[in-house]
Design a protein around this motif. Structure first.
Motif, PDB file in Angstrom:
ATOM      1  N   LEU A  93       0.813  -1.218   0.000  1.00 39.43           N
ATOM      2  CA  LEU A  93       0.000   0.000   0.000  1.00 39.43           C
ATOM      3  C   LEU A  93       0.845   1.265   0.000  1.00 39.43           C
ATOM      4  CD1 LEU A  93      -2.854  -1.018   2.463  1.00 39.43           C
ATOM      5  CD2 LEU A  93      -3.045  -0.670  -0.017  1.00 39.43           C
ATOM      6  N   LYS A  94       2.070   1.185   0.534  1.00 40.43           N
ATOM      7  CA  LYS A  94       2.976   2.342   0.507  1.00 40.43           C
ATOM      8  C   LYS A  94       3.410   2.657  -0.925  1.00 40.43           C
ATOM      9  CE  LYS A  94       4.880   1.664   5.128  1.00 40.43           C
ATOM     10  NZ  LYS A  94       6.046   1.220   5.903  1.00 40.43           N
ATOM     11  N   LYS A  95       3.455   1.638  -1.774  1.00 40.61           N
ATOM     12  CA  LYS A  95       3.838   1.833  -3.174  1.00 40.61           C
ATOM     13  C   LYS A  95       2.660   2.345  -3.990  1.00 40.61           C
ATOM     14  CE  LYS A  95       6.644  -2.247  -3.034  1.00 40.61           C
ATOM     15  NZ  LYS A  95       6.775  -3.568  -3.603  1.00 40.61           N
ATOM     16  N   ASP A  96       1.483   1.789  -3.726  1.00 39.19           N
ATOM     17  CA  ASP A  96       0.296   2.144  -4.502  1.00 39.19           C
ATOM     18  C   ASP A  96      -0.944   1.769  -3.697  1.00 39.19           C
ATOM     19  OD1 ASP A  96      -1.226   2.926  -6.854  1.00 39.19           O
ATOM     20  OD2 ASP A  96      -1.697   0.794  -6.995  1.00 39.19           O
ATOM     21  N   GLY A  97      -1.805   2.710  -3.498  1.00 36.82           N
ATOM     22  CA  GLY A  97      -3.064   2.429  -2.812  1.00 36.82           C
ATOM     23  C   GLY A  97      -3.300   3.337  -1.638  1.00 36.82           C
ATOM     24  N   GLY A  98      -2.384   3.324  -0.688  1.00 40.37           N
ATOM     25  CA  GLY A  98      -2.542   4.184   0.480  1.00 40.37           C
ATOM     26  C   GLY A  98      -3.558   3.674   1.482  1.00 40.37           C
ATOM     27  N   ASN A  99      -3.919   4.561   2.409  1.00 40.65           N
ATOM     28  CA  ASN A  99      -4.882   4.212   3.455  1.00 40.65           C
ATOM     29  C   ASN A  99      -6.329   4.303   2.992  1.00 40.65           C
ATOM     30  OD1 ASN A  99      -2.524   5.743   5.127  1.00 40.65           O
ATOM     31  ND2 ASN A  99      -3.420   4.112   6.350  1.00 40.65           N
ATOM     32  N   ILE A 100      -6.568   5.138   1.984  1.00 43.42           N
ATOM     33  CA  ILE A 100      -7.954   5.444   1.623  1.00 43.42           C
ATOM     34  C   ILE A 100      -8.134   5.359   0.115  1.00 43.42           C
ATOM     35  CG2 ILE A 100      -9.761   7.217   1.680  1.00 43.42           C
ATOM     36  CD1 ILE A 100      -8.341   8.350   4.203  1.00 43.42           C
ATOM     37  N   GLY A 101      -9.203   4.669  -0.282  1.00 42.34           N
ATOM     38  CA  GLY A 101      -9.634   4.657  -1.676  1.00 42.34           C
ATOM     39  C   GLY A 101     -11.064   5.164  -1.714  1.00 42.34           C
ATOM     40  N   ASP A 138      -4.466   8.151  -9.799  1.00 41.62           N
ATOM     41  CA  ASP A 138      -3.853   8.257 -11.119  1.00 41.62           C
ATOM     42  C   ASP A 138      -3.482   9.716 -11.364  1.00 41.62           C
ATOM     43  OD1 ASP A 138      -4.285   5.591 -11.543  1.00 41.62           O
ATOM     44  OD2 ASP A 138      -5.887   5.845 -13.010  1.00 41.62           O
ATOM     45  N   LYS A 139      -2.319   9.920 -11.934  1.00 36.67           N
ATOM     46  CA  LYS A 139      -1.844  11.283 -12.194  1.00 36.67           C
ATOM     47  C   LYS A 139      -2.828  12.051 -13.075  1.00 36.67           C
ATOM     48  CE  LYS A 139       2.207  13.928 -13.426  1.00 36.67           C
ATOM     49  NZ  LYS A 139       3.649  13.905 -13.587  1.00 36.67           N
ATOM     50  N   SER A 140      -3.526  11.358 -13.939  1.00 33.15           N
ATOM     51  CA  SER A 140      -4.486  12.005 -14.841  1.00 33.15           C
ATOM     52  C   SER A 140      -5.830  12.322 -14.165  1.00 33.15           C
ATOM     53  CB  SER A 140      -4.730  11.135 -16.068  1.00 33.15           C
ATOM     54  OG  SER A 140      -5.335   9.913 -15.679  1.00 33.15           O
ATOM     55  N   ILE A 154      -0.969  16.827   0.863  1.00 37.71           N
ATOM     56  CA  ILE A 154       0.276  17.396   0.351  1.00 37.71           C
ATOM     57  C   ILE A 154       0.911  16.378  -0.594  1.00 37.71           C
ATOM     58  CG2 ILE A 154       2.572  18.293   0.960  1.00 37.71           C
ATOM     59  CD1 ILE A 154       0.274  20.011   2.053  1.00 37.71           C
ATOM     60  N   LEU A 155       1.147  16.802  -1.836  1.00 41.65           N
ATOM     61  CA  LEU A 155       1.787  15.929  -2.816  1.00 41.65           C
ATOM     62  C   LEU A 155       3.210  15.627  -2.367  1.00 41.65           C
ATOM     63  CD1 LEU A 155       1.657  14.524  -5.604  1.00 41.65           C
ATOM     64  CD2 LEU A 155       2.485  16.676  -6.584  1.00 41.65           C
ATOM     65  N   SER A 156       3.542  14.335  -2.268  1.00 42.65           N
ATOM     66  CA  SER A 156       4.879  13.960  -1.803  1.00 42.65           C
ATOM     67  C   SER A 156       5.703  13.252  -2.872  1.00 42.65           C
ATOM     68  CB  SER A 156       4.794  13.069  -0.562  1.00 42.65           C
ATOM     69  OG  SER A 156       4.270  11.805  -0.904  1.00 42.65           O
ATOM     70  N   GLY A 157       5.085  12.896  -3.976  1.00 37.47           N
ATOM     71  CA  GLY A 157       5.826  12.205  -5.020  1.00 37.47           C
ATOM     72  C   GLY A 157       4.903  11.416  -5.923  1.00 37.47           C
ATOM     73  N   GLU A 158       5.532  10.561  -6.708  1.00 38.07           N
ATOM     74  CA  GLU A 158       4.784   9.736  -7.651  1.00 38.07           C
ATOM     75  C   GLU A 158       5.064   8.258  -7.400  1.00 38.07           C
ATOM     76  OE1 GLU A 158       5.815  11.054 -11.593  1.00 38.07           O
ATOM     77  OE2 GLU A 158       4.505  12.807 -11.437  1.00 38.07           O
ATOM     78  N   GLY A 159       4.146   7.437  -7.854  1.00 38.38           N
ATOM     79  CA  GLY A 159       4.291   5.997  -7.785  1.00 38.38           C
ATOM     80  C   GLY A 159       3.881   5.404  -9.122  1.00 38.38           C
ATOM     81  N   PHE A 160       3.762   4.089  -9.159  1.00 39.66           N
ATOM     82  CA  PHE A 160       3.360   3.413 -10.383  1.00 39.66           C
ATOM     83  C   PHE A 160       2.403   2.293 -10.033  1.00 39.66           C
ATOM     84  CE2 PHE A 160       3.927   0.320 -13.870  1.00 39.66           C
ATOM     85  CZ  PHE A 160       3.633   1.154 -14.951  1.00 39.66           C
ATOM     86  N   ASP A 161       1.223   2.317 -10.630  1.00 35.31           N
ATOM     87  CA  ASP A 161       0.234   1.267 -10.444  1.00 35.31           C
ATOM     88  C   ASP A 161       0.485   0.200 -11.500  1.00 35.31           C
ATOM     89  OD1 ASP A 161      -2.023  -0.389 -10.466  1.00 35.31           O
ATOM     90  OD2 ASP A 161      -3.387   1.242  -9.997  1.00 35.31           O
ATOM     91  N   GLU A 162       1.038  -0.929 -11.062  1.00 37.73           N
ATOM     92  CA  GLU A 162       1.401  -1.998 -11.995  1.00 37.73           C
ATOM     93  C   GLU A 162       0.184  -2.611 -12.668  1.00 37.73           C
ATOM     94  OE1 GLU A 162       4.021  -4.789 -10.093  1.00 37.73           O
ATOM     95  OE2 GLU A 162       5.404  -3.203  -9.485  1.00 37.73           O
ATOM     96  N   GLU A 163      -0.931  -2.688 -11.935  1.00 36.44           N
ATOM     97  CA  GLU A 163      -2.137  -3.303 -12.492  1.00 36.44           C
ATOM     98  C   GLU A 163      -2.663  -2.507 -13.687  1.00 36.44           C
ATOM     99  OE1 GLU A 163      -6.656  -4.210 -11.020  1.00 36.44           O
ATOM    100  OE2 GLU A 163      -5.041  -4.528  -9.584  1.00 36.44           O
ATOM    101  N   SER A 164      -2.763  -1.195 -13.533  1.00 37.60           N
ATOM    102  CA  SER A 164      -3.291  -0.367 -14.622  1.00 37.60           C
ATOM    103  C   SER A 164      -2.186   0.260 -15.472  1.00 37.60           C
ATOM    104  CB  SER A 164      -4.182   0.747 -14.059  1.00 37.60           C
ATOM    105  OG  SER A 164      -3.421   1.626 -13.247  1.00 37.60           O
TER     106      SER A 164
END
Length: 176
Positions: A93-101, A138-140, A154-164
């Motif tokens: 979740l630290k890479k992609d997803g986070g605490n809240i969807g 998603d960045k878009s 606060i924007l802290s960086g970018e990640g990559f969603d491997e699934e999409s």
């Protein structure tokens, strides 16, 4: 602005939930953010069993308890959104997803409901003594980013969603 209520998904909301699910399907969407895969369940009770198991999971490095909520518009009792609060961050979740969807049904987007919905779940996060939450989108998806920013993200960086196979933005919200 309409008043919203945050309620845990339960059998009580089955009829409204199936209407909510159909809104996504009717708009050609394949995913309902913040719903733990609800779009893939024709059997509401089966989906409820799944999210109840998620709520009762033991916290570990690979897993985390999660609570799934519906956001209901008080004036007409319509489910307009779903939001899932993951109680802590796993390495994944630290890479992609986070605490809240979170997601707002297609027919209700653009009305400010997402910002209100996130504010309501942040109260639940505080009650669980979560000090800081991570949200990725998603960045878009500028609407989702705006929801996070409107709630102190606060924007802290970018990640990559491997699934999409998409670039994501990572936001942090301090709850202290």
């Amino acid at each position: 602005m309409c008043e919203l209520l945050l309620v845990e998904a339960s059998k009580k909301y089955e009829r409204q939930a199936m209407v909510y699910r159909q809104d996504y399907i009717s708009h050609g969407e394949k995913h309902i953010n913040g719903s733990s895969g609800f779009i893939h369940y024709q059997d509401y009770d089966e989906w409820l069993r799944k999210i109840e198991l998620e709520k009762c999971k033991e916290a570990s490095q690979e897993d985390t308890p999660a609570t799934t909520y519906f956001t209901i518009r008080k004036e007409d009792n319509k489910i307009i959104g779903s939001i899932q609060l993951r109680h802590h961050l796993t390495e994944e979740l630290k890479k992609d997803g986070g605490n809240i969807g979170y997601g707002i049904c297609p027919s209700e987007r653009g009305k400010g409901y997402g910002t209100q919905q996130l504010a309501l779940v942040l109260l639940q996060a505080r009650a669980l003594q979560i000090q800081k939450v991570m949200i990725s989108c998603d960045k878009s998806n500028r609407a989702s980013a705006k929801v996070a920013i409107n709630n102190g993200g606060i924007l802290s960086g970018e990640g990559f969603d491997e699934e999409s196979e998409t670039i994501t933005e990572i936001y942090w919200i301090d709850l202290l």
